[in-house]
Design a protein around this motif. Structure first.
Motif, short mmCIF file in Angstrom:
data_model
loop_
_atom_site.label_atom_id
_atom_site.label_comp_id
_atom_site.label_asym_id
_atom_site.label_seq_id
_atom_site.Cartn_x
_atom_site.Cartn_y
_atom_site.Cartn_z
N SER A 1 1.58 3.14 -5.76
CA SER A 1 0.16 2.89 -6.00
C SER A 1 -0.49 3.97 -6.85
N SER A 2 0.08 5.16 -6.87
CA SER A 2 -0.60 6.31 -7.50
C SER A 2 0.36 7.11 -8.36
N LEU B 1 -2.74 11.30 2.32
CA LEU B 1 -2.85 10.30 1.27
C LEU B 1 -1.86 9.15 1.47
N ALA B 2 -0.73 9.44 2.10
CA ALA B 2 0.26 8.38 2.34
C ALA B 2 -0.21 7.40 3.41
N ALA C 1 2.21 4.55 -1.04
CA ALA C 1 1.53 5.43 -2.00
C ALA C 1 2.34 5.68 -3.26
N PHE D 1 0.36 10.72 -6.94
CA PHE D 1 1.19 10.88 -5.74
C PHE D 1 2.67 10.93 -6.13
N ARG E 1 0.80 -1.23 0.00
CA ARG E 1 0.00 0.00 0.00
C ARG E 1 0.83 1.27 0.00
#
Length: 344
Positions: A47-48, A188-189, A44, A51, A42
Motif C-alpha cells: 500500500s505504501s 503503521l502496519a 502495508a 513503508f 490493506r
C-alpha cells in the motif's frame, strides 16, 4: 477454415508439451487501485512506497496475488477453458516482486495426464511460469484440472501422475533482495503481533465477512482476463448461475486475514490449495487461519510462517473443515496452504 478457438480438450494434452499463452500484460498502478477496490487489501508493504522502502525495497511492489491472477488468467484459454473443475495447486513459489510497469506473460508445461474411469474426462497437471519482460521467472506453480474429452471414444493415454511435494521446503523460499524488517513499523502496519507471537497449531478467527456481488466478481474476472465460460455465461450451468472464479475467493480470504495477520506481509510460496465447494454471488465469505509451521530466514528481522487459510460461507468463529467422512464440509469454499514473511 474455422477461425474460432473451441479450447483444448483432454486428448490435446501430452506430457512434455509446452504451451506459450497469449496475451502479454503490462501491469501498472491502475491494476493496484482496482485490486484494492475489489478486495479490502490493506497489507502495508503493498500500500505504501515509504513503508516498502523502509523494508529495504525500491518501492511498493504489486500484490503477490495480483501477480498470480495475472499469470493464471493467461493460462485459462489453453488449460481450463473446457475444464470441469480446477482441482488443486502445489509447489508454487514467488521468485521476485512484480513492479508497476512490468510486462507479464505465461507458459505452461504438461507434467501429467490421467483419464478418469468414466471415460468422459481426464485430469491434466501443468507447471506454469510467469515471466517478466526481461525473461525472469516471477512465479511458478503446479495446478491440475479436470478437463472434458472431445471424443469419449478416444483411447486413454498412458497415465502419468507427477510426484509433488507436500510443501515447499523453507530452505527453497526465495526472498526479495535487500528485504529487511529490522526497522519495521508495527503502528503503521496495523498490528503488534510478530513472528514469535504465533504458535504452531494456533487458529485465528478473522471475524469479518464480505458478501459477494455479481458485478464485483465479473469485474474481477475480466480484470484478470480469465475467459472460463462458467464465470461469464449463465447458460453453462444447469442452475443458471455464474461460478465465482476461485482466485476471487483467495484474494477475499487473504484480505480478510489482515485482521489477525496484518504482519504476514509477503506470500512467497503456495504449498497446496483446494477450491472445496462452489461459490456464487450472494454468498458471504468469512475466513480463519491455522499456523502450520514456522521457519527462520537469512533476511534481517524476517521469519517465515506457514499458514492454512480457510474461506467459508458459514458463521464466524467456527473452525470446522471436514466431516466424519473426511470430505470438506459444504460451507468450506477454500483450503489454502502457503508460506508468508513476517517480522521477527
Amino acid at each position: 477454415m474455422t477461425k474460432n478457438n473451441p479450447g483444448r480438450f483432454f486428448e490435446d494434452y501430452s506430457v512434455g508439451q509446452t504451451i506459450r499463452h497469449a496475451v502479454p500484460r503490462t501491469v501498472a498502478e491502475g491494476e493496484r487501485a482496482l485490486y484494492h477496490a475489489l478486495y479490502p487489501a490493506r497489507h502495508a508493504l503493498y500500500s505504501s512506497d515509504e513503508f516498502a522502502i523502509a523494508c529495504g525495497l525500491d518501492g511498493s511492489p504489486m500484490d503477490d496475488l495480483l501477480a498470480f491472477h495475472t499469470v493464471f488468467g493467461k493460462t485459462v484459454p489453453d488449460i481450463s477453458l473446457n475444464a470441469i473443475a480446477n482441482l488443486g495447486y502445489a509447489e508454487g513459489r514467488w521468485h521476485r516482486p512484480v513492479w508497476p510497469g512490468d510486462t507479464l506473460r505465461s507458459e505452461s508445461t504438461v507434467i501429467g495426464v490421467k483419464e478418469n474411469s468414466n471415460g468422459q474426462s481426464g485430469v491434466v497437471w501443468v507447471r506454469t511460469r510467469g515471466i517478466n519482460q526481461v525473461g525472469d521467472v516471477v512465479l511458478d506453480y503446479v495446478r491440475w484440472v479436470m478437463v472434458r474429452k472431445r471424443d469419449p471414444g478416444a483411447p486413454a493415454p498412458e497415465p502419468v501422475v507427477p510426484d509433488l511435494a507436500i510443501a515447499v521446503d523453507p530452505a527453497d523460499l526465495v526472498l526479495p533482495e535487500d528485504l529487511s524488517f529490522r526497522d519495521y513499523d508495527y503502528d503503521l502496519a496495523g498490528e503488534p503481533h510478530r513472528w514469535g507471537n504465533y504458535e504452531i497449531g494456533e487458529k485465528i478467527d478473522h471475524v469479518d465477512g464480505i458478501t459477494i456481488e455479481e458485478a464485483e466478481h465479473m469485474l474481477a474476472t475480466r480484470l484478470w482476463q480469465n475467459t472460463a465460460k462458467v464465470h461469464f455465461d449463465a447458460t453453462q450451468r444447469p442452475d443458471g448461475r455464474r461460478l465465482i472464479y476461485g482466485g476471487h475467493v483467495i484474494s477475499l480470504a487473504r484480505s480478510l486475514s489482515f485482521n489477525g495477520l496484518a504482519n504476514a506481509q509477503m506470500i512467497v510460496a503456495l504449498n497446496a490449495g483446494a477450491h472445496a465447494n462452489p461459490c456464487f454471488a450472494g454468498d458471504t465469505v468469512r475466513a480463519w487461519s491455522e499456523v502450520l509451521d514456522k521457519a527462520p530466514t537469512l533476511a534481517p528481522g524476517v521469519g517465515a510462517i506457514r499458514l492454512r487459510l480457510v474461506a467459508t460461507k458459514g458463521d464466524s468463529g467456527v473452525f470446522a473443515l471436514r466431516g466424519d467422512d473426511g470430505k470438506y464440509l459444504p460451507e468450506v469454499l477454500l483450503d489454502l496452504d502457503f508460506w508468508a514473511l513476517m517480522p521477527v
